[in-house]
Design an enzyme around this catalytic site. Structure first.
Site, short mmCIF file in Angstrom:
data_model
loop_
_atom_site.label_atom_id
_atom_site.label_comp_id
_atom_site.label_asym_id
_atom_site.label_seq_id
_atom_site.Cartn_x
_atom_site.Cartn_y
_atom_site.Cartn_z
N PRO A 15 -0.49 -1.92 5.00
CG PRO A 15 -2.50 -2.92 4.39
CD PRO A 15 -1.88 -1.60 4.66
CG LEU A 36 -6.05 -1.15 4.68
CD1 LEU A 36 -5.42 -1.30 6.06
CD2 LEU A 36 -6.85 -2.41 4.36
CG MET A 57 -9.24 -10.95 1.08
SD MET A 57 -7.65 -11.44 0.40
CE MET A 57 -6.82 -9.89 0.15
CE1 TYR A 85 -4.59 0.14 -4.44
CE2 TYR A 85 -2.25 -0.10 -3.97
CZ TYR A 85 -3.56 -0.37 -3.67
OH TYR A 85 -3.86 -1.17 -2.59
#
Ligand code: NAP
Length: 318
Positions: A164, A106, A15, A137
């Site tokens: 984010p 990121l 995405m 994670y």
């Protein structure tokens, strides 16, 4: 970043990667390196090393990760820790060895402790235990950001480290075994309308609060930070406001046209009670998201319904 310089984007089929690739192409960038998983498995250290030696990227956007919602994380803790650690180490070490000038890695707001004060400042990193449902994670993301900072300090490879909040929007997954909360709710309520269901049962109590950024804003923010002087600091990337999952469900149900009952399966976990970023650093660097949650939900519902109608068109044509 010059438009003709080689820029490596990992996870470019995902995405965020697809949105970044679209954005850079539309801005005239012509030398984007966007291998798919079948062309380059990032779990293979040798393959990643060979790739960077062959293509010599000047800049890199490291977006590939094994990503999933709460159910996927609980079902495969080994995968989320082991694969993500490999990806982090393989990509960053290859960039450093090949002399990539600037690397954006990121991260995610999952890096912050479960009980940290809200809104979460970047300084709360490593001040307490992580949320257990996505610990693997989060640990891999923390290892990645520290490794990137170490490469910057020791070898001069510049790193940009946006963290984010939940990202949603164009290109999101609607497969309930791996998707995130917002796309899962869009699917559940749109499908409930199509099936004329009287109720929809959702996981948890609905009280957990989450923050969302549309993928187009996430990409604009990443590029803004890439050009700014961030000096290898972690920077939260989010609008700085959150909603409860029950409020979110209400907004999506209304926009999807669902008029039935929303039920909560409280035997299922909520995950972290609240996750809202303090975005003071981001704002000081001059960036604010543009897409409101309400508009973003409307776009996502429209995109999901378009996907359904093009799938049924293909099925009918076959
Ligand atoms: N979505 C969010 O809410 C969110 C929030 C915060 C941070 N992030 C971060 O944003 C980044 C992108 O996330 P996303 O939502 O765009 O996820 P996504 O759609 O699942 O994309 C991840 C991409 O990584 C690729 N990938 C995974 N393992 C790979 C491997 N071994 N070799 C090659 N490619 C591999 C995937 O390839 P395949 O297509 O072949 O699977 C996919 O293209 C991730 O780093 C994630 O941690 C996402």
């Amino acid at each position: 970043m010059r438009q003709d310089e080689p820029i490596w984007i990992t996870g470019a089929a995902g995405m965020v990667g697809a949105a970044l690739t679209r954005h850079l192409r539309s801005e005239g960038y012509t030398n984007l390196l966007t291998p798919t998983r079948s062309e380059l498995d990032l779990c293979s250290a040798d393959a990643v090393q060979d790739f960077v030696v062959q293509h010599r990227p000047k800049h890199a956007f490291l977006l590939a990760a094994k990503v999933g919602g709460i159910a996927a994380n609980i079902a495969d803790p080994v995968g989320f820790l082991d694969e993500n650690l490999r990806l982090v180490v393989n990509q960053l070490s290859a960039c450093a060895k090949a002399g990539v000038e600037k690397v954006l890695f990121l991260g995610s707001t999952c890096i912050y402790p479960r009980e940290c004060s809200q809104p979460m400042t970047e300084d709360s990193l490593l001040t307490g235990p992580l949320e257990p449902t996505n610990e693997g994670y989060a640990l891999a993301k923390i290892a990645g950001l520290r490794l990137a900072q170490s490469y910057q300090k020791q070898m001069g490879m510049q790193c940009v480290l946006p963290m984010p909040c939940n990202i949603y929007g164009t290109g999101d997954h609607f497969d309930l075994t791996r998707c995130h909360v917002l796309s899962a709710l869009v699917k559940r309520f749109c499908d409930a309308v199509d099936q004329e269901a009287e109720s929809v049962t959702l996981w948890g109590t609905g009280s957990a609060k989450r923050e969302f950024i549309h993928v187009e804003d996430a990409v604009r923010g990443m590029l803004h930070l890439f050009d700014a002087e961030t000096e290898g600091e972690v920077i939260n990337l989010g609008p700085g406001n959150d909603v409860s999952i029950s409020e979110l469900a209400g907004m999506i149900a209304e926009q999807a046209g669902f008029e039935g009952q929303i039920l909560w399966d409280t035997t299922r976990p909520d995950g972290m009670p609240r996750k809202c970023t303090d975005n003071t650093r981001l704002k000081k660097l001059g960036f604010e998201p543009r897409v409101s949650l309400c508009d973003g939900i409307a776009m996502t519902i429209q995109e999901y319904r378009q996907t359904l109608s093009s799938n049924s068109y293909s099925a009918n044509a076959a």
